[in-house]
Design a protein around this motif. Structure first.
Motif, PDB file in Angstrom:
ATOM      1  N   LEU A   1       0.839  -1.203   0.000  1.00  9.29           N
ATOM      2  CA  LEU A   1       0.000   0.000   0.000  1.00  9.29           C
ATOM      3  C   LEU A   1       0.874   1.253   0.000  1.00  9.29           C
ATOM      4  N   LEU A   2       1.911   1.247   0.825  1.00  8.16           N
ATOM      5  CA  LEU A   2       2.823   2.383   0.897  1.00  8.16           C
ATOM      6  C   LEU A   2       3.558   2.589  -0.425  1.00  8.16           C
ATOM      7  N   GLU A   3       3.966   1.495  -1.063  1.00 12.21           N
ATOM      8  CA  GLU A   3       4.636   1.606  -2.363  1.00 12.21           C
ATOM      9  C   GLU A   3       3.701   2.202  -3.405  1.00 12.21           C
ATOM     10  N   LYS A   4       2.448   1.738  -3.453  1.00 18.42           N
ATOM     11  CA  LYS A   4       1.487   2.264  -4.425  1.00 18.42           C
ATOM     12  C   LYS A   4       1.180   3.738  -4.143  1.00 18.42           C
ATOM     13  N   TYR A   5       1.013   4.076  -2.860  1.00 18.61           N
ATOM     14  CA  TYR A   5       0.752   5.462  -2.473  1.00 18.61           C
ATOM     15  C   TYR A   5       1.908   6.353  -2.922  1.00 18.61           C
ATOM     16  N   THR A   6       3.138   5.875  -2.695  1.00 19.19           N
ATOM     17  CA  THR A   6       4.318   6.636  -3.097  1.00 19.19           C
ATOM     18  C   THR A   6       4.342   6.835  -4.606  1.00 19.19           C
ATOM     19  N   GLU A   7       4.060   5.775  -5.334  1.00 16.49           N
ATOM     20  CA  GLU A   7       4.034   5.859  -6.798  1.00 16.49           C
ATOM     21  C   GLU A   7       3.008   6.888  -7.271  1.00 16.49           C
ATOM     22  N   LEU A   8       1.818   6.843  -6.698  1.00 19.68           N
ATOM     23  CA  LEU A   8       0.765   7.778  -7.099  1.00 19.68           C
ATOM     24  C   LEU A   8       1.085   9.212  -6.663  1.00 19.68           C
ATOM     25  N   LEU A   9       1.726   9.355  -5.513  1.00 16.10           N
ATOM     26  CA  LEU A   9       2.009  10.678  -4.967  1.00 16.10           C
ATOM     27  C   LEU A   9       3.162  11.369  -5.680  1.00 16.10           C
ATOM     28  N   VAL A  10       4.257  10.631  -5.905  1.00 14.03           N
ATOM     29  CA  VAL A  10       5.456  11.280  -6.432  1.00 14.03           C
ATOM     30  C   VAL A  10       5.921  10.735  -7.774  1.00 14.03           C
ATOM     31  N   GLY A  11       5.259   9.706  -8.280  1.00 15.75           N
ATOM     32  CA  GLY A  11       5.575   9.217  -9.615  1.00 15.75           C
ATOM     33  C   GLY A  11       6.485   8.017  -9.685  1.00 15.75           C
ATOM     34  N   GLU A  12       7.206   7.706  -8.613  1.00 18.77           N
ATOM     35  CA  GLU A  12       8.122   6.561  -8.625  1.00 18.77           C
ATOM     36  C   GLU A  12       8.257   6.015  -7.211  1.00 18.77           C
ATOM     37  N   ALA A  13       8.118   4.701  -7.088  1.00 20.02           N
ATOM     38  CA  ALA A  13       8.187   4.062  -5.772  1.00 20.02           C
ATOM     39  C   ALA A  13       9.562   3.439  -5.527  1.00 20.02           C
ATOM     40  N   SER A  14      10.616   4.216  -5.745  1.00 18.04           N
ATOM     41  CA  SER A  14      11.957   3.721  -5.412  1.00 18.04           C
ATOM     42  C   SER A  14      12.039   3.555  -3.894  1.00 18.04           C
TER      43      SER A  14
END
Length: 80
Positions: free
Chosen positions: A12-25
């Motif tokens: 969930l945190l990875e997906k949220y990060t991806e949606l929020l900032v564009g990349e879930a590094s």
């Protein structure tokens, strides 16, 4: 905590990060997690955050930098 729940929360945190900032590094996920935790504490227990800020001024500056960086990444992501 259940291992499965931990994995799902991390997803969930990875997906949220991806949606929020564009990349879930890994680095971005850690910044977003730090931002989430600090923001929640600052909103739900402001005296605790204020005490922590006074106790650890260097960390407070680092948090401010992380928050600014997450905000900047979010703004760039929204412009895409």
């Amino acid at each position: 905590m259940d291992n499965n729940l931990s994995e799902q929360i991390n997803g969930l945190l990875e997906k949220y990060t991806e949606l929020l900032v564009g990349e879930a590094s890994a680095d971005n996920v850690e910044k977003v997690k730090t931002w989430i935790v600090y923001s929640h504490i600052a909103k739900s227990m402001p005296p605790l955050a204020k005490h922590w800020n006074a106790e650890y001024p260097d960390a407070k500056d680092q948090i401010k930098n992380v928050i600014a960086e997450v905000k900047e990444m979010n703004e760039r992501n929204r412009q895409k």
